[in-house]
Design an enzyme around this catalytic site. Structure first.
Site, PDB file in Angstrom:
ATOM      1  N   GLU A 115      -2.788  -8.992   2.478  1.00 28.67           N
ATOM      2  CA  GLU A 115      -3.263  -9.571   3.740  1.00 28.67           C
ATOM      3  C   GLU A 115      -4.772  -9.474   3.886  1.00 28.67           C
ATOM      4  OE1 GLU A 115      -2.675  -5.227   4.787  1.00 28.67           O
ATOM      5  OE2 GLU A 115      -1.794  -6.694   3.411  1.00 28.67           O
ATOM      6  N   CYS A 149       0.830  -1.195   0.000  1.00 30.90           N
ATOM      7  CA  CYS A 149       0.000   0.000   0.000  1.00 30.90           C
ATOM      8  C   CYS A 149       0.876   1.260   0.000  1.00 30.90           C
ATOM      9  CB  CYS A 149      -1.009  -0.028   1.149  1.00 30.90           C
ATOM     10  SG  CYS A 149      -2.356   1.177   0.914  1.00 30.90           S
ATOM     11  N   HIS A 199      -3.747  -4.626  -0.762  1.00 33.39           N
ATOM     12  CA  HIS A 199      -3.409  -5.290   0.497  1.00 33.39           C
ATOM     13  C   HIS A 199      -3.508  -6.806   0.329  1.00 33.39           C
ATOM     14  CE1 HIS A 199      -3.287  -1.839   3.301  1.00 33.39           C
ATOM     15  NE2 HIS A 199      -4.144  -1.296   2.448  1.00 33.39           N
TER      16      HIS A 199
END
EC number: 4.3.2.10
Length: 212
Positions: A195, A83, A193
């Site tokens: 994750e 990011c 992202h």
């Protein structure tokens, strides 16, 4: 077989614990730290980032992060930015008319997405990955989770000579094309992202970990 040793850089950025957990699930032994010896010795370093470009650069600079990240890159030691941790690797960012210098590892300026689309660009989107990608191997057609209002929308790296060492640039689109990821030797980064990107994001992190 020992798990690869990965450090998530602790410089006050938010969202670090979700990154730590995702990396652990993807198969890494993860430490959240700003200790310089650990930063240099780890098999991989992850630089997360949320918020404003200038604020992230200020926070990194406060712990001498750009120097230690730069040393890893110069030594061929893998680094993954996520990011705003992706954005600060470019030359500069411009938010609300205020410019701030980035690390300058890649040419380009982080600017606002077009004003005729909804921002922030929040949610799932496809990407266009290049041939030979490591990060997107096996997940080229998947969707990934983005949360951002700014991005690098052009790529000026000199690629007049085709080379296996040339950076591999992945694109996405929200009102305009923008850079979704870059793979450049030891240095990789994603605007989205991983994750938060479900199974596809987990596979991307596994691909990176397996490359360490």
């Amino acid at each position: 077989m020992a798990k690869p040793d990965v450090v998530v850089l602790d410089y006050g950025s938010g969202n670090v614990h979700s990154a730590v957990r995702a990396l652990e699930r993807a198969g890494a032994q993860v430490t959240l730290t700003r200790e310089t010896v650990r930063i240099q010795e780890a098999a991989g370093l992850v630089v997360p980032g949320v918020g404003a470009f200038a604020a992230v650069m200020d926070a990194l600079t406060a712990i001498d992060g750009p120097r230690w990240i730069g040393r890893r890159i110069a030594g061929g030691r893998p680094v993954l930015g996520i990011c705003v941790g992706h954005q600060i690797l470019f030359e500069r960012g411009v938010e609300h008319g205020i410019a701030a210098d980035g690390m300058g590892e890649w040419p380009g300026e982080v600017t606002a997405l077009p004003d005729d689309v909804v921002v922030p660009h929040m949610g799932w989107n496809t990407v266009r990955a290049p041939e030979g990608t490591v990060l997107f191997d096996g997940i080229e057609d998947e969707r990934f989770y983005f949360v951002h209002s700014y991005a690098v929308q052009s790529w000026d790296f000199d690629q007049t000579v085709e080379s296996m060492a040339a950076p591999k640039v992945t694109w996405s689109h929200h009102g305009a094309d923008f850079i979704a990821a870059v793979e450049n030797g030891p240095l990789s980064a994603t605007q989205f992202h991983p994750e938060k990107s479900g199974d596809a994001g987990m596979q991307l992190l596994k691909n990176w970990i397996d490359s360490l």
